[in-house]
Each structure stands twice: as structure tokens, then as C-alpha cells.
Design a protein around this motif. Structure first.
Motif, PDB file in Angstrom:
ATOM      1  N   GLU A   1      -2.928  -7.966   6.939  1.00 45.50           N
ATOM      2  CA  GLU A   1      -2.448  -9.108   6.156  1.00 45.50           C
ATOM      3  C   GLU A   1      -1.963  -8.621   4.789  1.00 45.50           C
ATOM      4  O   GLU A   1      -2.543  -7.709   4.217  1.00 45.50           O
ATOM      5  CB  GLU A   1      -3.559 -10.141   5.992  1.00 45.50           C
ATOM      6  N   TYR A   2      -0.917  -9.270   4.309  1.00 43.31           N
ATOM      7  CA  TYR A   2      -0.320  -8.870   3.035  1.00 43.31           C
ATOM      8  C   TYR A   2      -0.407 -10.012   2.029  1.00 43.31           C
ATOM      9  O   TYR A   2      -0.224 -11.179   2.384  1.00 43.31           O
ATOM     10  CB  TYR A   2       1.150  -8.490   3.226  1.00 43.31           C
ATOM     11  N   LEU A   3      -0.681  -9.660   0.780  1.00 43.74           N
ATOM     12  CA  LEU A   3      -0.662 -10.622  -0.305  1.00 43.74           C
ATOM     13  C   LEU A   3       0.780 -10.801  -0.774  1.00 43.74           C
ATOM     14  O   LEU A   3       1.653  -9.979  -0.451  1.00 43.74           O
ATOM     15  CB  LEU A   3      -1.554 -10.135  -1.445  1.00 43.74           C
ATOM     16  N   ASP A   4       1.026 -11.841  -1.550  1.00 45.04           N
ATOM     17  CA  ASP A   4       2.411 -12.141  -1.936  1.00 45.04           C
ATOM     18  C   ASP A   4       3.093 -10.984  -2.677  1.00 45.04           C
ATOM     19  O   ASP A   4       4.264 -10.693  -2.450  1.00 45.04           O
ATOM     20  CB  ASP A   4       2.475 -13.431  -2.763  1.00 45.04           C
ATOM     21  N   PHE A   5       2.352 -10.288  -3.543  1.00 52.40           N
ATOM     22  CA  PHE A   5       2.966  -9.196  -4.296  1.00 52.40           C
ATOM     23  C   PHE A   5       3.120  -7.915  -3.455  1.00 52.40           C
ATOM     24  O   PHE A   5       3.729  -6.943  -3.895  1.00 52.40           O
ATOM     25  CB  PHE A   5       2.180  -8.891  -5.579  1.00 52.40           C
ATOM     26  N   GLU A   6       2.561  -7.923  -2.236  1.00 49.54           N
ATOM     27  CA  GLU A   6       2.668  -6.772  -1.345  1.00 49.54           C
ATOM     28  C   GLU A   6       3.827  -6.890  -0.353  1.00 49.54           C
ATOM     29  O   GLU A   6       4.017  -6.001   0.479  1.00 49.54           O
ATOM     30  CB  GLU A   6       1.369  -6.593  -0.552  1.00 49.54           C
ATOM     31  N   LEU A   7       4.612  -7.961  -0.438  1.00 50.53           N
ATOM     32  CA  LEU A   7       5.703  -8.179   0.521  1.00 50.53           C
ATOM     33  C   LEU A   7       6.742  -7.049   0.535  1.00 50.53           C
ATOM     34  O   LEU A   7       7.243  -6.705   1.611  1.00 50.53           O
ATOM     35  CB  LEU A   7       6.376  -9.531   0.255  1.00 50.53           C
ATOM     36  N   PRO A   8       7.109  -6.447  -0.622  1.00 50.33           N
ATOM     37  CA  PRO A   8       8.028  -5.301  -0.561  1.00 50.33           C
ATOM     38  C   PRO A   8       7.473  -4.149   0.287  1.00 50.33           C
ATOM     39  O   PRO A   8       8.226  -3.456   0.968  1.00 50.33           O
ATOM     40  CB  PRO A   8       8.169  -4.881  -2.032  1.00 50.33           C
ATOM     41  N   ILE A   9       6.158  -3.959   0.250  1.00 52.67           N
ATOM     42  CA  ILE A   9       5.519  -2.915   1.054  1.00 52.67           C
ATOM     43  C   ILE A   9       5.620  -3.278   2.534  1.00 52.67           C
ATOM     44  O   ILE A   9       5.919  -2.433   3.384  1.00 52.67           O
ATOM     45  CB  ILE A   9       4.040  -2.742   0.635  1.00 52.67           C
ATOM     46  N   LYS A  10       5.381  -4.549   2.841  1.00 52.95           N
ATOM     47  CA  LYS A  10       5.465  -5.019   4.228  1.00 52.95           C
ATOM     48  C   LYS A  10       6.857  -4.772   4.806  1.00 52.95           C
ATOM     49  O   LYS A  10       7.001  -4.282   5.940  1.00 52.95           O
ATOM     50  CB  LYS A  10       5.132  -6.511   4.276  1.00 52.95           C
ATOM     51  N   GLU A  11       7.891  -5.087   4.022  1.00 56.44           N
ATOM     52  CA  GLU A  11       9.272  -4.919   4.487  1.00 56.44           C
ATOM     53  C   GLU A  11       9.576  -3.454   4.787  1.00 56.44           C
ATOM     54  O   GLU A  11      10.182  -3.127   5.810  1.00 56.44           O
ATOM     55  CB  GLU A  11      10.238  -5.450   3.430  1.00 56.44           C
ATOM     56  N   LEU A  12       9.137  -2.556   3.900  1.00 61.26           N
ATOM     57  CA  LEU A  12       9.396  -1.128   4.108  1.00 61.26           C
ATOM     58  C   LEU A  12       8.607  -0.584   5.299  1.00 61.26           C
ATOM     59  O   LEU A  12       9.116   0.273   6.037  1.00 61.26           O
ATOM     60  CB  LEU A  12       9.041  -0.346   2.832  1.00 61.26           C
ATOM     61  N   GLU A  13       7.386  -1.047   5.487  1.00 64.37           N
ATOM     62  CA  GLU A  13       6.593  -0.599   6.638  1.00 64.37           C
ATOM     63  C   GLU A  13       7.210  -1.057   7.948  1.00 64.37           C
ATOM     64  O   GLU A  13       7.179  -0.338   8.950  1.00 64.37           O
ATOM     65  CB  GLU A  13       5.148  -1.100   6.500  1.00 64.37           C
ATOM     66  N   GLU A  14       7.768  -2.273   7.946  1.00 64.05           N
ATOM     67  CA  GLU A  14       8.453  -2.775   9.138  1.00 64.05           C
ATOM     68  C   GLU A  14       9.721  -1.958   9.419  1.00 64.05           C
ATOM     69  O   GLU A  14      10.033  -1.657  10.579  1.00 64.05           O
ATOM     70  CB  GLU A  14       8.791  -4.251   8.973  1.00 64.05           C
TER      71      GLU A  14
END
Length: 317
Positions: A2-15
Motif C-alpha cells: 500500500e502507498y501513501l499519497d506522497f509515495e505515488l511517484p514511487i508507485k508509478e516508477l515501480e509499476e
């Protein structure tokens, strides 16, 4: 994950990295250069985000659903040696407060801490880590038992506060917390307190008096939560970020103001991003600190504990 709102850039790069790797596996196209570039950017993004966290973002990390809880730490530290003890010998067993005996290496410890639960069912069972008076009385019973058998105490603090319900007040919530604070000053064995998540109000302080009080890097310790502070001062939760900044509740603020003794560093991304490394850091801290405290005579230990709290809040103009 699960990702927090400020972690969304990390989520996008991991995807993106996952898709890139998949393309490389399913075709003959060489995507190693692209994957390396994404990995490099991902690492840089993580460092940029986690090295510049705001107080509110640290509060969010302390509540991360994947973050290890008290039971996770005890299992990792003690393995099969942990023996849980139950009940306050007065009302009932409070599931929000757990405790028992366990070994780290060859040394026995009495562990006491709040347990929140990891899903909806267990959170209800654990009352979201909000202990009733019987929870604090159970904690005190176990600490006094540890004193009787000369066993050091480790408390693991992670609570949004003591349970504020009517029945808790009727059974003496304030008195139970005050009694714990009073008695913990007099317990004649070393006490190590570690804030592993949220350290809110008297609910945290009820098991928070010790010879060493330390915080994991992305935790908070305060008389009130940012949301509650915002709702009192601004009649709205919308100012919680401003409240978090004003409360000076982060581990670095608390260490700077001499309200805690140490900070245990967390892996990049928080305790949940590398649980094993976090558990090892906590284990090392407990072992090192206990060796230091075990050398002190009992009277000196108690005097130092008392003086530490007397000095809190002193201001010299």
C-alpha cells in the motif's frame, strides 16, 4: 504493497519497472538499459521523498498499514521463547495491551506493549490499540512481577491513546495511568521504552516511564494527535498538517527538546520497507542499552530515572 499519497511517484516508477522487466522476459528485446534508468530514477525519487519528510508525512508513516506492530517485534526478537501472560486479576484481560516473558539471546525480558491489529477483525478484537484501565493494570502487574524476579522490562508503545469510553472512565482510566506512572519510577529493574508507531497522550505515557526512552525514526510522541489538535483550534481536521508541524512531535523534535534519549534509524521508506533490518536495529539497541543499564546500582538507576523526568520542560532564559 500500500502507498501513501506522497509515495505515488514511487508507485508509478515501480509499476514502470515491473512492466519493463516483463517486456524483457516475454520478448527478445533488450530493455536492460531502460530498466537501469528507471531503477536509478526510482532510487533518486525515494531519497528525495524520504529525506525530506514533513511532520505530517512521518505521522502517516507511523500509521502505515504494513508497519510492524508489537507482536511482530516480539516474535522477531524472542522467537518461540515468548510466553504471553494475561489478565489484571481484577476485571478481565485487555486485548489491546499484551505482555509476557521472552528471551533475547540468553537474557530474559518482560515485554509490555499495545497491539493494534492488522485487519478489520483483529483491530476490533484489539480495540485499535486503545487500552482500558484493566490493560494498564495488567501492564503494571507484569512489571511488578518482573521486578520481583529481577527481570528487565521493555515496553513497546504504539497507541492512538487510551480508550476514551464511558465505561473506561467509570473503571478509573485516569487513576490507572497515573498509578502506572507513579509506580514505574520506583520499579527496581532497568526499563527500556521504545515508541514503534504512535505515541499519543497518557495512553502512551502509561507505559512510557523508563531509564531510556527511544523512538523509531518515523514515529511521533505527543499529548494530542494532529487531527484532534486541528479540530480543537480550528474546528476542522483540515489543518492537521499545520498542527503536526506546530506540535513538534517527530523523533527529531523530541530528541532536540530532550524528551527522548535516542532515535533508532529506519530503512529508507520506513520500518515496513525492510522489516528484518528494523527488527535487527531494535534488537541491537535493546541489547546495548541493557548492558549499560545493568552496570548501575539500583539506587543510582532510580535516581537517574527520576532526575531525567524532573528536567523535562525546564527553560532557562
Amino acid at each position: 504493497m500500500e502507498y501513501l499519497d506522497f509515495e505515488l511517484p514511487i508507485k508509478e516508477l515501480e509499476e514502470q519497472l515491473k512492466k519493463c522487466t516483463l517486456i524483457g522476459e516475454e520478448s527478445d528485446v533488450d530493455v536492460s538499459t531502460t530498466c537501469s534508468q528507471i531503477e536509478k530514477k526510482l532510487e533518486e525519487t525515494k531519497k528525495t521523498i524520504y529525506k525530506n519528510l514533513t511532520p505530517w508525512q512521518r505521522v502517516q508513516l507511523s500509521r502505515h498499514p504494513n508497519r510492524p506492530y508489537t507482536v511482530d517485534y516480539i516474535k522477531a526478537l524472542c522467537g518461540d521463547t515468548f510466553l504471553e501472560l494475561f489478565g489484571d486479576r481484577n476485571v478481565k484481560d485487555d486485548k489491546a495491551m499484551i505482555g509476557g516473558l521472552g528471551k533475547i539471546g540468553d537474557q530474559s525480558f518482560m515485554f509490555v506493549g499495545q497491539q493494534k491489529g492488522f485487519n478489520t477483525k483483529t483491530r476490533q478484537y484489539r480495540n485499535f490499540g486503545m487500552a482500558n484501565p484493566e490493560g494498564y493494570r495488567k501492564a503494571l502487574r507484569l512489571m511488578q512481577m518482573a521486578e520481583k524476579f529481577n527481570i528487565p522490562i521493555v515496553t513497546l508503545i504504539d497507541t492512538p491513546g487510551a480508550y476514551p469510553g464511558l465505561e473506561a472512565e467509570e473503571r478509573g482510566q485516569g487513576e490507572a495511568i497515573a498509578r502506572n506512572i507513579y509506580e514505574m519510577f520506583r520499579i527496581k529493574v532497568p526499563i527500556i521504552c521504545i515508541i514503534i508507531g504512535e505515541g499519543a497522550s497518557g495512553g502512551a505515557l502509561g507505559i512510557g516511564v523508563g531509564d531510556r526512552v527511544t523512538m523509531l525514526e518515523n514515529t511521533w510522541y505527543s499529548v494530542i494527535s494532529p487531527e484532534s489538535c486541528s479540530s480543537i483550534l480550528w474546528r476542522s481536521w483540515e489543518y492537521k498538517e499545520q498542527a503536526a508541524d506546530a506540535l513538534k512531535l517527530t523523533s527529531y523534535d523530541m530528541k532536540k527538546n530532550k524528551l527522548v534519549d535516542d532515535i533508532i534509524a529506519e530503512p529508507l521508506g520506513g520500518a515496513h520497507s525492510d522489516r528484518e533490518a528494523t527488527f535487527e536495529s531494535v534488537r541491537s539497541y535493546i541489547e546495548k542499552t541493557y548492558k549499560e543499564l545493568a552496570k548501575a546500582p539500583v539506587d543510582k538507576l532510580l535516581n537517574q530515572r527520576m532526575e531525567k523526568y524532573f528536567e523535562m520542560g525546564e527553560y532557562k532564559g
